[in-house]
Design an enzyme around this catalytic site. Structure first.
Site, PDB file in Angstrom:
ATOM      1  N   LYS A  94       0.829  -1.207   0.000  1.00 35.57           N
ATOM      2  CA  LYS A  94       0.000   0.000   0.000  1.00 35.57           C
ATOM      3  C   LYS A  94       0.870   1.267   0.000  1.00 35.57           C
ATOM      4  O   LYS A  94       0.446   2.309  -0.474  1.00 35.57           O
ATOM      5  CB  LYS A  94      -0.922   0.031   1.223  1.00 35.57           C
ATOM      6  CG  LYS A  94      -1.863  -1.161   1.374  1.00 35.57           C
ATOM      7  CD  LYS A  94      -3.079  -1.055   0.489  1.00 35.57           C
ATOM      8  CE  LYS A  94      -4.129  -2.127   0.760  1.00 35.57           C
ATOM      9  NZ  LYS A  94      -3.685  -3.502   0.486  1.00 35.57           N
TER      10      LYS A  94
HETATM   11  C1  PLP Z   1      -4.140  -4.576  -0.219  1.00 34.11           C
HETATM   12  C2  PLP Z   1      -3.299  -5.799  -0.302  1.00 34.11           C
HETATM   13  C3  PLP Z   1      -3.518  -6.778  -1.308  1.00 34.11           C
HETATM   14  C4  PLP Z   1      -4.632  -6.669  -2.327  1.00 34.11           C
HETATM   15  O1  PLP Z   1      -4.406  -5.667  -3.285  1.00 34.11           O
HETATM   16  P1  PLP Z   1      -5.604  -5.134  -4.189  1.00 34.11           P
HETATM   17  O2  PLP Z   1      -5.052  -3.958  -4.904  1.00 34.11           O
HETATM   18  O3  PLP Z   1      -6.703  -4.759  -3.225  1.00 34.11           O
HETATM   19  O4  PLP Z   1      -6.013  -6.238  -5.099  1.00 34.11           O
HETATM   20  C5  PLP Z   1      -2.680  -7.877  -1.338  1.00 34.11           C
HETATM   21  N1  PLP Z   1      -1.706  -8.052  -0.414  1.00 34.11           N
HETATM   22  C6  PLP Z   1      -1.473  -7.147   0.566  1.00 34.11           C
HETATM   23  C7  PLP Z   1      -0.403  -7.417   1.568  1.00 34.11           C
HETATM   24  C8  PLP Z   1      -2.251  -5.993   0.654  1.00 34.11           C
HETATM   25  O5  PLP Z   1      -2.009  -5.105   1.651  1.00 34.11           O
END
Ligand code: PLP
Length: 503
Positions: free
Chosen positions: A113
């Protein structure tokens, strides 16, 4: 470059307006009117550059209302200044057999993120200036763990912004809780909610849907906004690392320039993988985009059959950031699969709202399946993958990335496709220390042990150092102790803004 809604409403707006608004006025998601094409030489052009310059190159054609100086300042603030603990920002690890892993977790919160949430606040704060917005933006976030901390780190001390994060008191891991309650910064607040994640999320939604509250804040000079993953300002930074990974493969002599590469992406809200789809549309030689799901496999079913059906049991898994039954960003893919048929996209979204399901067939489904493939991994396969990859490659996967690795192997087994694969790695294994140690050494290995003992044990077992931001949590003072009932979250926001204003 102008932006329009996937549902056809409103008039085209600038990138700054789209980033400030988040959601389009008709409830749809913003998409660029046309996707820029960058030409076949782009990866070679990027290869000698650092991540910040690569980012500026990819962002520029999307952010035509931002000056070159603004884009440069944003990428420097986001990816420079030692915020990432790896010089490459998003380094690529290569293994045998055409496998690579793109590590997206070297940022301040050890999860992917950060790639977007380090940049979005700067794009937003510039958007406020561009749209002559005098009010201060108050970002409200309900989090089940990763997003809240990444948003706090991204927005801390960013001009003309405040951020309030609500987390379920009993619903996050101890490391995640400590990450949030020790948060530093003059414009941040963290509030625990008596309840679960749904309570926190429902509370934030009802604050957004209360015009009286918005008016009250407006009078005091505040504008409510959100930082969730449907904002264009969170999607566009993610396109960069697909280009960056490809450039590194060319640079390292792993592929010829122009050769196709497949990406395997652990998916929840469909934001990460959709950024890969944009990269492919822009001309990056991407073969297939492989969507990896956990036991909440609503996307796998959709990509295989065309039926999206959220009416199913919800499972809590060891990859909690993928425990999602409504993948909001999928709406953008539907827009492209129908050739921009906004009436059809609106109809499907209404059906999803009303009945919990919709069906895509014919040409749109064929277009989707030409690029996307999907598989999923259950809990025991995920744990076995963590152990097997550690044993064979001495490489430690977090549970989200292990889901992707396992689906990558499934893809190779089930198809004859030997195209080089990049597994997109979304979290540091240390962030999910309990599940990772249990996968390596058995479920008894974590019993009765504290968080920091487990981190040290993982570090000793693997020879990798614990990310500094996690290791130092143990001795950081708690700065946020607020606790609210779910019915009183608006009052909690009032408290925060009052306190901050008096400072
Ligand atoms: C948010 C997140 C995801 C999923 O990503 P999306 O963009 O929502 O598909 C996968 N792995 C981790 C560790 C995340 O924080």
């Amino acid at each position: 470059m102008k932006y329009i809604s996937t549902r056809g409403g409103g008039s085209p707006c600038t990138a700054a307006e789209a980033i400030k608004a988040g959601l389009a006025p008709d409830g749809g998601l913003f998409v660029p009117e046309a996707t820029p094409e960058l030409g076949g030489n782009m990866p070679e052009e990027l290869a000698p550059l650092g991540y910040q310059e690569r980012a500026a190159r990819i962002l520029t054609p999307f952010l035509t209302d931002y000056t070159a100086a603004e884009i440069k300042a944003s990428v420097l603030a986001a990816y420079g200044g030692g915020k990432f603990d790896h010089a490459a920002v998003a380094p690529l690890q290569t293994f045998g057999d055409g496998f690579s892993v793109l590590e997206l977790w070297h940022g301040p919160t050890s999860a992917f993120k950060d790639m977007a949430l380090q940049l979005l606040p700067h794009l937003l704060s510039q958007a406020l200036a561009k749209t002559r917005e005098a009010r201060e933006v108050v970002i409200l976030v309900a989090t089940s763990g990763d997003t809240g901390k990444a948003a706090l780190e991204g927005f801390r001390d960013v001009k003309q912004t405040r951020i309030v994060v609500f987390f379920p008191d009993e619903g996050v891991s101890e490391v995640q809780r400590l990450q949030m309650v020790t948060q530093e910064g003059g414009n941040v607040a963290v509030v625990a909610v008596n309840g679960n994640f749904d309570d926190a999320q429902t509370g934030v939604k009802s604050i957004f849907n209360d015009p009286g509250f918005s008016a009250e804040l407006g009078e005091r000079g505040f504008l409510l906004s959100s930082a969730n993953s449907i904002n264009w300002g969170r999607l566009v930074p993610q396109i960069v690392y697909y280009y960056s990974a490809y450039a590194d493969l060319v640079k390292g002599g792993r592929i010829r320039s122009g050769q196709e590469v497949n990406f395997v992406v652990p998916t929840g809200n469909f934001g990460n993988i959709l950024a890969g789809y944009y990269a492919k549309q822009m001309g990056l030689p991407v073969g297939r985009l492989i969507c990896a799901a956990n036991k909440n496999n609503v996307l796998t079913d959709f990509l295989r059959t065309g039926v999206y059906d959220r009416r199913r049991e919800f499972f809590k898994t060891m990859s909690p950031s993928m425990d999602i039954l409504i993948s909001s960003n999928l709406e953008r893919l539907l827009y492209y699969a129908t050739g921009g048929d906004t009436a059809q996209v609106s109809a499907w979204m209404s059906e999803l709202n009303a009945s919990g399901a919709y069906r895509v067939a014919g040409t749109p489904l064929a277009r989707i399946q030409e690029t996307f493939w999907s598989g999923w991994a259950d809990e025991s396969t995920t744990a076995k993958t963590i152990r097997a990859v550690y044993e064979h490659c001495r490489y430690l996967l977090d549970p989200h990335t292990a889901v992707a690795w396992s689906v990558a192997e499934e893809y190779r087994r089930e198809t004859s496709d030997r195209t080089p694969l990049v597994v997109v790695s979304t979290a540091s294994p240390f962030k999910f220390n309990h599940s990772v140690l249990a996968a390596l050494s058995g479920p008894g290995a974590t019993r009765g042990k504290g968080e920091f003992d487990i981190l040290r044990e993982l570090s000793a077992a693997t020879g990798r150092t614990v990310p500094k931001a996690l290791a130092t949590l143990e001795h950081k003072p708690v700065r946020h102790r607020a606790l609210t009932d779910k019915a009183a979250m608006a009052d909690a926001v009032r408290d925060v803004l009052h306190i901050v204003k008096d400072n």
